[in-house]
Design a protein around this motif. Structure first.
Motif, short mmCIF file in Angstrom:
data_model
loop_
_atom_site.label_atom_id
_atom_site.label_comp_id
_atom_site.label_asym_id
_atom_site.label_seq_id
_atom_site.Cartn_x
_atom_site.Cartn_y
_atom_site.Cartn_z
N PHE A 119 -21.22 -18.69 -22.45
CA PHE A 119 -20.06 -18.18 -23.21
C PHE A 119 -19.57 -16.91 -22.52
CE2 PHE A 119 -23.97 -16.96 -25.61
CZ PHE A 119 -23.95 -15.58 -25.43
N PRO A 120 -18.34 -16.47 -22.81
CA PRO A 120 -17.78 -15.30 -22.12
C PRO A 120 -18.41 -13.99 -22.60
CG PRO A 120 -16.23 -16.10 -23.76
CD PRO A 120 -17.34 -17.11 -23.69
N PHE A 121 -18.40 -13.01 -21.72
CA PHE A 121 -18.88 -11.67 -22.04
C PHE A 121 -17.91 -11.02 -23.02
CE2 PHE A 121 -18.60 -7.08 -20.90
CZ PHE A 121 -19.88 -6.68 -21.28
N ILE A 122 -18.45 -10.53 -24.16
CA ILE A 122 -17.62 -9.89 -25.18
C ILE A 122 -18.00 -8.42 -25.26
CG2 ILE A 122 -16.79 -9.95 -27.57
CD1 ILE A 122 -16.40 -12.60 -26.12
N LEU A 123 -17.01 -7.56 -25.15
CA LEU A 123 -17.23 -6.13 -25.28
C LEU A 123 -16.04 -5.51 -26.01
CD1 LEU A 123 -18.88 -3.57 -24.52
CD2 LEU A 123 -17.50 -3.44 -22.43
N ALA A 124 -16.32 -4.67 -27.00
CA ALA A 124 -15.25 -3.93 -27.68
C ALA A 124 -14.80 -2.82 -26.73
CB ALA A 124 -15.76 -3.35 -28.99
N VAL A 125 -13.80 -3.14 -25.91
CA VAL A 125 -13.45 -2.24 -24.81
C VAL A 125 -12.79 -0.95 -25.29
CG1 VAL A 125 -13.29 -4.05 -23.07
CG2 VAL A 125 -11.26 -3.47 -24.44
N ARG A 126 -12.40 -0.89 -26.57
CA ARG A 126 -11.87 0.38 -27.07
C ARG A 126 -13.00 1.34 -27.44
NH1 ARG A 126 -6.95 -0.70 -31.16
NH2 ARG A 126 -7.31 1.53 -31.55
N GLY A 127 -14.24 0.86 -27.42
CA GLY A 127 -15.39 1.74 -27.47
C GLY A 127 -15.70 2.35 -28.81
N PRO A 128 -16.76 3.19 -28.87
CA PRO A 128 -17.20 3.78 -30.13
C PRO A 128 -16.22 4.80 -30.71
CG PRO A 128 -18.48 4.64 -28.30
CD PRO A 128 -17.67 3.52 -27.76
N ARG A 129 -15.38 5.39 -29.87
CA ARG A 129 -14.39 6.37 -30.33
C ARG A 129 -13.06 5.71 -30.65
NH1 ARG A 129 -10.77 9.82 -31.27
NH2 ARG A 129 -10.97 12.06 -30.86
N GLY A 130 -12.90 4.44 -30.18
CA GLY A 130 -11.66 3.71 -30.44
C GLY A 130 -10.55 3.99 -29.46
N THR A 131 -10.82 4.85 -28.47
CA THR A 131 -9.77 5.25 -27.54
C THR A 131 -9.89 4.57 -26.18
OG1 THR A 131 -11.15 7.18 -27.06
CG2 THR A 131 -9.31 7.50 -28.57
#
Length: 589
Positions: A119-131
């Motif tokens: 399956f594809p790599f999933i990362l919340a690219v906006r990060g822990p700060r959201g920026t």
């Protein structure tokens, strides 16, 4: 236009589903099922409702959701075929402006990852700060997660999917974790100070009374003054103490805080979260020109980790009268005594006895702390109410057998010291698991002078055993030591076990634990109760006053004492809100 929770609760099913469109990539069924739980008291409750929907879905449906996501900087991005939300997120992370080398690296990582996990790599690219994370952070995370176990990586992908949905939901409802962002930023700025030898490597290490440690104390004291504390001082052991006075001069104080020293190459949140969360709450009271019936004393404890000197809980210990003069003669790795370090820092050693607090002047002690473990992370729950800080014992041990030739000694004639310890380790695993919430560890295991072709005649090892109550701990210790004796007798071995440390459990005061529970429930998130396996400053204050702790979920499997230690601004905001709620409860009482 931002939606409101009231609009969502009042909308028809079709309208409500449209309001939540795009939270989970090509998967409206998640929001549709969660909406059955309306009305929601908070966005946090809605977020957890969607977590519950996924928790109840089967494996195939979860994999279907993961595979609905595009690759990072993949074919869909090149073909401009991403959803609006994904386009915005990948753009914010700068993935649309990769250098040719970065793009090639990401393409290779995509191929390797898909081949390994399917399956594809999933990362919340906006990060822990959201920026937004930097491209370097994204690539480093990509490479690191390639080595994860498939089951863990599937769970990590889902946790990142929930984080993506959380940020998208915030955008739709115009929700910004303002105080969570401020606290998150304080952590980042304080982490700029690090001891020599580590700072050059970009590693965070702050040990007692080094230049970096003293710079942290100054920075915290300045921020406390900016927040509106009435009194700020650095005391005789280096604690930074801020007091926000009560409405009347005779009002008692609530004490709170945590430590600002770190382990070597540690994380930014351990200890420091418990300083900054109450600071944010005091700042809000000051901005509102509000005084409560009680005062608030925030203590940034100078030392908890025992990294430079053997003394631990030095900062909180001084407040309960547990500072031992013999500690002053301890030397660090460079031969500098604690007395010399304190004199160099300008601390007045003679004033240390004056730091002891009169418990009658305090309502109690509460502490916010990052969990330092995987439980909240795995459950997708942002906060945990601590029921007890585990009591623990440590032993330094040796198992003695007979060194002999590995080729010529028959198996039934061996006295293998290492195998005796190995058998004990397996027993400890089973014995601790039997309790459910006890833990037992052999953390050090060494065959001194061992050779590949010699049956081990000696094995040095450690025992670390912890449980929420002293009685539960002591029962486990008795069983483990009895098993050690039985193994040694049966295998013809001898052993030595020296008690190195014994610390009592610190159960949370019921009334204070209940206040945390009410605060968490008011936020609309589950009230999850859990023991703390790690030691905290609250253990020391427990000796003279009531205490209770709140845990905040960490990222990356909840890892702590590690550069990857982190939390999101949204979870930190919930911690600030919970702390404020406890203050309001006390004011109403």
């Amino acid at each position: 236009m931002a939606w409101t929770l009231e609009q969502l609760n009042a909308a028809s099913p079709a309208e409500a589903l449209q309001m939540l469109d795009g939270l989970y990539e090509h998967s409206p069924w998640i929001a549709e099922a969660a909406l059955q739980q309306r009305p929601f008291r908070s966005l946090a409750q809605l977020k957890y409702a969607m977590v519950q929907v996924l928790n109840g879905a089967g494996l195939e449906r979860l994999l279907e959701l993961i595979r609905a996501h595009p690759e990072l900087a993949g074919k869909a991005m090149v073909a401009q075929a991403l959803t609006t939300e994904s386009t915005n997120e990948q753009s914010q992370a700068g993935l649309t402006h990769c250098t040719p080398e970065e793009f090639a690296r990401i393409q290779q990582l995509n191929a390797d990852y898909n081949a390994r996990f399917g399956f594809p790599f999933i990362l919340a690219v906006r990060g822990p700060r959201g920026t937004g994370l930097s491209r370097q952070e994204i690539i480093a995370t990509f490479a690191r997660r390639l080595s994860n176990h498939p089951d863990f990586e599937r769970a990590e992908a889902l946790r990142n999917i929930h984080r993506i949905a959380e940020i998208r939901l915030n955008d739709k409802f115009g929700a910004e974790p303002v105080l969570g962002n401020d606290v998150w930023d304080w952590h980042e700025r304080l982490a700029q100070h690090s001891d020599p030898g580590y700072a050059e490597k970009g590693q965070l290490t702050v040990t007692y009374l080094t230049d970096a440690h003293r710079a942290c104390a100054q920075r915290i004291s300045h921020w406390m003054r900016d927040c509106g504390f009435d009194e700020v001082e650095i005391d005789a052991v280096g604690n930074v103490v801020g007091r926000y006075k009560p409405a009347t001069p005779d009002g008692k104080y609530l004490m709170t805080g945590s430590h600002y020293d770190t382990v070597r190459n540690g994380g930014k949140y351990d200890g420091r979260l418990g300083i900054f969360v109450p600071m944010a709450c005091v700042r809000e009271l000051h901005r509102q020109a509000r005084r409560l019936p009680f005062g608030i004393e925030v203590v940034a404890f100078a030392e908890e980790e025992g990294q430079r000197y053997k003394a631990t809980f030095l900062g909180s210990g001084a407040l309960i009268g547990d500072f031992r003069n013999e500690w002053l003669d301890q030397k660090d790795a460079d031969g500098i005594t604690m007395r010399e370090a304190m004199q160099h820092a300008g601390l007045c050693i003679g004033d240390i006895p004056k730091l002891r607090r009169d418990a009658a002047r305090y309502l109690g002690f509460i502490e916010v702390h990052i969990e330092q473990g995987p439980v909240l992370n795995e459950l997708d729950i942002p906060l945990g109410v601590v029921t007890s800080i585990n009591g623990g014992v440590r032993y330094v041990c040796e198992m003695l057998g007979m060194a002999s030739h590995a080729g010529t000694t028959p198996m039934d004639r061996r006295r293998d010291a290492a195998l005796g310890v190995a058998e004990l380790a397996l027993y400890m695993e089973q014995r601790a698991a039997r309790d459910g919430d006890s833990v037992a560890t052999i953390g050090m295991l060494q065959v001194p002078g061992g050779s590949i072709n010699v049956v081990p005649g000696k094995c040095s090892f450690s025992l670390d055993m912890r449980a929420p109550t002293d009685a539960q701990r002591d029962a486990m210790v008795a069983d483990v030591l009895a098993q050690l004796e039985e193994i040694a007798q049966r295998r013809g071995l001898q052993y030595r076990a020296e008690l190195a440390m014994k610390v009592a459990a610190a159960p949370s005061a019921p009334a204070w634990q209940h206040r945390w529970e009410k605060a968490v429930d008011a936020l609309g998130v589950p009230v999850y109760r859990m023991p703390s396996g790690a030691g905290h400053d609250a253990m020391k204050l427990h000796e003279i006053m009531a205490q209770a702790m709140l845990f905040v979920r960490g990222l990356h499997g909840g890892i702590s004492h590690n550069p990857l230690e982190s939390s999101t601004a949204d979870d930190i905001q919930l911690a600030v809100d919970a702390f404020s709620h406890v203050l309001e409860q006390l004011a109403a009482e």
